[in-house]
Structures are given as structure tokens and as C-alpha cells.
Design a protein around this motif. Sequence first.
Motif, PDB file in Angstrom:
ATOM      1  N   SER A  36       2.347 -24.503  -5.674  1.00 18.08           N
ATOM      2  CA  SER A  36       3.117 -24.188  -6.884  1.00 18.08           C
ATOM      3  C   SER A  36       2.231 -23.534  -7.940  1.00 18.08           C
ATOM      4  O   SER A  36       2.677 -22.642  -8.678  1.00 18.08           O
ATOM      5  N   ALA A  93       1.853 -19.980  -6.831  1.00 20.00           N
ATOM      6  CA  ALA A  93       3.115 -19.257  -7.024  1.00 20.00           C
ATOM      7  C   ALA A  93       3.359 -18.963  -8.500  1.00 20.00           C
ATOM      8  O   ALA A  93       3.910 -17.910  -8.860  1.00 20.00           O
ATOM      9  N   GLY A 153       8.719 -21.822  -5.303  1.00 19.42           N
ATOM     10  CA  GLY A 153       7.527 -22.118  -4.526  1.00 19.42           C
ATOM     11  C   GLY A 153       7.741 -23.263  -3.554  1.00 19.42           C
ATOM     12  O   GLY A 153       8.873 -23.514  -3.096  1.00 19.42           O
TER      13      GLY A 153
END
Length: 409
Positions: free
Chosen positions: A44, A47, A102
Motif C-alpha cells: 500500500s 501504491a 492496492g
Amino acid sequence: MEEQRSHWGHGGLPRWLTGEPGYSASRLPWPSTILLGAVVMIGSTIAARGQMGERAPLDLFARLLLFLAVAVLLLRHRHPVVAVFGASAAAMVYLAAGYPYGPVFLAVAVACFSAVVAGHRRAAWSAVGMVWLGHVLVAHWLPPSGGHAAPWGQELGIAAWVVAIVAAAEFVRVRREQWADQRAEREAVQQRRADEERLRMARELHDVLAHSISVINVQSSVGLALLDSDPEQARTALTTIKAASKEALGEVRQVLDTLRAPGDAPRAPAPGLDRLPELVEQAASTGLTVTVETDGMRGSVPPGADLAAFRIVQEALTNVVRHSGSRTAQVRIGYEPGRIRLRIDDEGPATGNEAGGSGNGLAGMRERAAALGGTIEAGPRADGGFRVRAELPLLSDSPGAAAPKEETP
């Protein structure tokens, strides 16, 4: 009513909530969940850098939502429904807040997969559908402040992702059910073979012991009666008892050796009709005169049929000794192409309620004949005697012809 109760646990709570045996594992999946949490957190972050300016930056609340989406997966074995709805709810709030796309979808995928495999298909579909509908609502009608509606084309990708995850989970669920059915079938076959083996051993021991003990019983009575008046005849009776008991011990030991080592061949060959003279001699020692007639030429007889024929004649003569007042018996053996016919007669009358023999003896004869695909009839004759008639096929491929573990190849 039974099906309805099966979905509920203690206290009226659903089984998916109580986590009772049959719906759960016994330990929490810590290693895989920690690994998945690291992938989601790191992925994450990466992303978010790629979507900077398009989505809201990750903050403490976003991290908390990611943590919750992964932490609830610890319950995916014990409570798969709780896990899939928990992960889906955390993911939906995460996306509604405008945080970057993500690996949060990975947590939903794992929870959905676990729920479908555990059999909670409706819950898995509902949870994933909730995420997808929530994303559509937020992305197209209620975009985050300062944002713009997402293109509809990306929904096709998300829908394809959802279908792929559910399809993979369904495939694994079906395969697990097939494996469980196959395992249950194998266990049933093994249990059936074990039951058949126990029945075969019981039948063999009955035939061996019933005949030998009958001879011993008759001869011991003769020996006791003549012990003082005719010691020589008593000695002969005791000699017969010794020979019969020795033979019985040898055959019982052979059966038990086979039971202890089912993969090994017996040390001695199984008896067959070639040992019929021994049966006649033993019967004569009890005062029973046996006449044997043979029709046809004896050809190649499969060991299983030979053993069955011998045991049927042995049991029939034993029943004459034990349950008939007749002192004569006739044995007729007919060899025909592809079959053996047996007929054992005595003149009667019966000396007790069990004319013709006990239920176990007659049942054992019928089982032996049926195992080879043959037939057997036993019952009183019109003139007061008793007759046993059997027909056994000699085809080597007939059911039970091989008579495994009863004879030496």
C-alpha cells in the motif's frame, strides 16, 4: 428440522459465529496472516506513491483500516463469515475515504477464498458484492471531496477480479469435497474388506473347531465308557482324540498366522477334496460309516472352490455326528464341466431340535457357496433324513474363486 439445527450452535447462535467443530480449525493462522499483513502494508505504501495527487495520502486512519482488514483474517478458519465481512467492511471504508488502490483487495480475496472453501458461499458473495457496490457508489456518485468520478472502464477490471477470486475458491471447494468423498469411499472399502476378512476367519475357525471338537467329544465319551471294561478300545479312542486335537491346533495356527500376517502365504496348503479320505477316517472313528461316490473326472479345480467343497462336506458330516441318530452317511461328488456338485445325505432321525446342524454351520456353508457364485440347499428329507446339496462353479474368474489368504499358490 435436523438440517435447521445443524446450522445453529450453543445458545441459539449460528455455527459460523460459535466456531464449533466441523466448521473451524483449532489454531489461529498467525504466520500466514503476519506475512499477508506485511505485504499489504508495504504494498500500500508503494501504491500510494504511484497514485500521489490522485488519491488521498496514507495516514494513521488508513493504516488502521489496513491493519483491521488483515487482523480479522486470523478468524478465517474458525469464523470465515466474520472474517470475510470484517475484511470487506474495512476495505470498503478504506476505498470510500479515497485512499489509494492496492493490496487491500488481497485481504478481501483471502477472506472470500476461505469463506467459499468452508462452504459459506452466500456470505462470500454478499461480502464481495458489498465491496464492489460500495466502490461503484463512492467512485461514481459520491467521489471524495476534490475528486472526480472514476471511469466506468475500471469497474470491468474489478468485476473480473471478483469473478476470478470466487471461481478459484469454488474450484478448491469442489476439489476438497471430491477428495473427501474419495477418502470416505476408500475408508468404506477398507472397512468392508476388514469385515469380510473377519467373517472369513470366523467361518474358517468354526469349520475347523466344530469338526474336531465333535470328534473329540464322541471319542472322549467312548473312552470314558470303555476305560474299565475295554482298556484297549479306550486307548484307541484317546489316540483318535490326540490326532484330532493335533490336526485342529495345526489348522487354527495356520488361520491365526494368516490373520497376524495377511500379506504372507500360509505355511501349509489349504485342505481340499483330496483330503476327503481323512474326513471319512475321522468319521469312522466316531462310529459313522461314510460312503463316497464320485461321478466324472476331476480336472483343474481352483483352490478356492476346492477348499469350499471340502469345508461343506466337513460341516455336513460334523452335523450328522452331532445332530443325527443315523450311523451312515453318503457323500456324492459330481465333476462336471465348469462346476462341482455335492450331495451329503443321512438317514436320520434328528436327535435334537437343531436337525441338520446349528445356524452358524449352515450359514457358513451358504456363505462359502455364495462367495464363489454357487448355491446350496440344506433341509430335511421326506423320509426323515437330512440332505445338503451344493453346486460350486469352477471358473477361475468367478467371485471369490481366488479365495485370498486361504491357500498357498
